[in-house]
Design a protein around this motif. Sequence first.
Motif, PDB file in Angstrom:
ATOM      1  N   ALA A  60      10.137  -1.984   1.821  1.00 30.70           N
ATOM      2  CA  ALA A  60       9.995  -1.748   3.259  1.00 30.70           C
ATOM      3  C   ALA A  60       9.215  -0.464   3.473  1.00 30.70           C
ATOM      4  CB  ALA A  60      11.368  -1.644   3.924  1.00 30.70           C
ATOM      5  N   VAL A  61       8.576  -0.363   4.601  1.00 29.26           N
ATOM      6  CA  VAL A  61       7.831   0.848   4.936  1.00 29.26           C
ATOM      7  C   VAL A  61       8.764   2.058   4.850  1.00 29.26           C
ATOM      8  CG1 VAL A  61       6.594   2.065   6.778  1.00 29.26           C
ATOM      9  CG2 VAL A  61       6.153  -0.367   6.360  1.00 29.26           C
ATOM     10  N   GLY A  62       8.318   3.090   4.164  1.00 33.47           N
ATOM     11  CA  GLY A  62       9.113   4.305   3.991  1.00 33.47           C
ATOM     12  C   GLY A  62       9.816   4.404   2.659  1.00 33.47           C
ATOM     13  N   ARG A  65       0.857  -1.182   0.000  1.00 32.27           N
ATOM     14  CA  ARG A  65       0.000   0.000   0.000  1.00 32.27           C
ATOM     15  C   ARG A  65       0.890   1.227   0.000  1.00 32.27           C
ATOM     16  NH1 ARG A  65      -3.390  -0.117   4.730  1.00 32.27           N
ATOM     17  NH2 ARG A  65      -1.974   1.337   5.777  1.00 32.27           N
ATOM     18  N   ILE A  66       0.572   2.160  -0.893  1.00 31.59           N
ATOM     19  CA  ILE A  66       1.361   3.375  -1.062  1.00 31.59           C
ATOM     20  C   ILE A  66       0.576   4.563  -0.537  1.00 31.59           C
ATOM     21  CG2 ILE A  66       2.413   4.935  -2.759  1.00 31.59           C
ATOM     22  CD1 ILE A  66       2.794   2.496  -4.576  1.00 31.59           C
ATOM     23  N   ARG A  67       1.231   5.404   0.265  1.00 34.87           N
ATOM     24  CA  ARG A  67       0.681   6.714   0.612  1.00 34.87           C
ATOM     25  C   ARG A  67       0.912   7.593  -0.601  1.00 34.87           C
ATOM     26  NH1 ARG A  67      -1.612  10.880   1.041  1.00 34.87           N
ATOM     27  NH2 ARG A  67      -1.694  12.255   2.860  1.00 34.87           N
ATOM     28  N   VAL A  68      -0.152   7.882  -1.331  1.00 32.48           N
ATOM     29  CA  VAL A  68      -0.027   8.563  -2.615  1.00 32.48           C
ATOM     30  C   VAL A  68       0.314  10.035  -2.398  1.00 32.48           C
ATOM     31  CG1 VAL A  68      -1.211   9.203  -4.744  1.00 32.48           C
ATOM     32  CG2 VAL A  68      -1.637   6.961  -3.693  1.00 32.48           C
ATOM     33  N   GLU A 109       3.665   2.264   2.777  1.00 30.64           N
ATOM     34  CA  GLU A 109       3.221   2.371   4.170  1.00 30.64           C
ATOM     35  C   GLU A 109       2.725   1.051   4.742  1.00 30.64           C
ATOM     36  OE1 GLU A 109       0.113   5.240   4.432  1.00 30.64           O
ATOM     37  OE2 GLU A 109      -1.308   4.056   3.257  1.00 30.64           O
ATOM     38  N   ALA A 110       2.574   0.020   3.928  1.00 30.69           N
ATOM     39  CA  ALA A 110       2.210  -1.312   4.413  1.00 30.69           C
ATOM     40  C   ALA A 110       2.651  -2.319   3.369  1.00 30.69           C
ATOM     41  CB  ALA A 110       0.710  -1.416   4.666  1.00 30.69           C
ATOM     42  N   PRO A 114      11.711   1.886  -7.787  1.00 32.88           N
ATOM     43  CA  PRO A 114      12.273   2.917  -6.893  1.00 32.88           C
ATOM     44  C   PRO A 114      12.348   4.268  -7.586  1.00 32.88           C
ATOM     45  CG  PRO A 114      14.021   1.505  -7.743  1.00 32.88           C
ATOM     46  CD  PRO A 114      12.724   0.886  -8.189  1.00 32.88           C
ATOM     47  N   ILE A 115      12.047   5.317  -6.856  1.00 34.16           N
ATOM     48  CA  ILE A 115      12.149   6.672  -7.415  1.00 34.16           C
ATOM     49  C   ILE A 115      13.612   7.109  -7.381  1.00 34.16           C
ATOM     50  CG2 ILE A 115      11.497   9.091  -7.114  1.00 34.16           C
ATOM     51  CD1 ILE A 115       8.904   8.151  -5.842  1.00 34.16           C
ATOM     52  N   PRO A 116      14.174   7.504  -8.516  1.00 24.94           N
ATOM     53  CA  PRO A 116      15.551   8.010  -8.507  1.00 24.94           C
ATOM     54  C   PRO A 116      15.703   9.159  -7.515  1.00 24.94           C
ATOM     55  CG  PRO A 116      14.836   7.594 -10.748  1.00 24.94           C
ATOM     56  CD  PRO A 116      13.623   7.427  -9.887  1.00 24.94           C
TER      57      PRO A 116
END
Length: 323
Positions: A81-83, A32-35, A71-72, A108-110
């Motif tokens: 991993a979270v974060g 789950r992503i915190r958008v 976040e999950a 992954p975001i550069p």
Amino acid sequence: MRVIEIDGGQGSAEALRPAQRPLPAPGPGEIRIRVRAAGVNRPDIVQREGRYPAPPGASDILGLEVAGEVEAVGDGAARWAVGDRVCALLGGGGYAEHAVVDARCALPIPDDLDFIQAAALPETAFTVFANVFEGGGLKAGETLLIHGATSGIGVMAIQMAKAAGARVIATSRGAAKAEAARALGADVSLDATRDDLAAAIKAEGGVDVVLDMVGAAYADLNLKALKTGGRWVVIATLTGARAEIDLARLMVKRLTLTGSTLRSRPAEEKARLAAAVEARVWPWIVAGAVRPQVEATFPLDQAAAAHARLEAGAHVGKIVLVP
């Protein structure tokens, strides 16, 4: 969580309304992503109009790409991993404060990109790679013709083709857009409202691959533009899906005509594509050869205004929602 729903199930941009839904939990193999940002794409408009339903199992909420923090983490999604900062391709659910996605479709975001820039990457990078490099087989030294070159897909295609060592001929509508395509790296940038496209492309020696978002109106132009052995890849039909083509010319030139959609592909295929994009395209992004182009941002609650901006057609690059 706040989301954007379509009032009545379909309609104009004004049908997009803020709403509340329960926070989703990631299942096996999901995160789950915190958008923090969500890309706006033309398929969102078509779905809003009731002509592009979500595939089975996908959220009915609009939105095919997001960026944010993990976040999950569900079982079997051990890479994340979270974060962690990630951007992701999803079948739906991006117009929300939180989104559950297949962990294999997150990347992954550069380090030097923010969330807004990252949200402009997945749908465009996956689409261009799948269609130009896999479906179209573009190689270094070949020439790519891009119609709709200042769209989100178009600006990504220009940069990715140049990064791969190809030559680019771009078409777009209006002098300002033609100049924007040239600034992004197009070797030849044509204004479809003024230039004789067929003559200009012929003068350049023709093309090896066509990335076509226009459809019927450019069918004959594409047949004439392609060199022997060329590949014509259709990814949208903005001027109509039905066209009359000269099959004899197709045969004599030994052309390949193909097309695809991304959203309806099986999960395993999307996962394979994500891995290929990370291996081939992400190094270009990290090196700065390919950069997301964001034309405008809107708060999540102003999704209707974002759709209106996209439908107006004056944008260069992507439009992004920010929850």
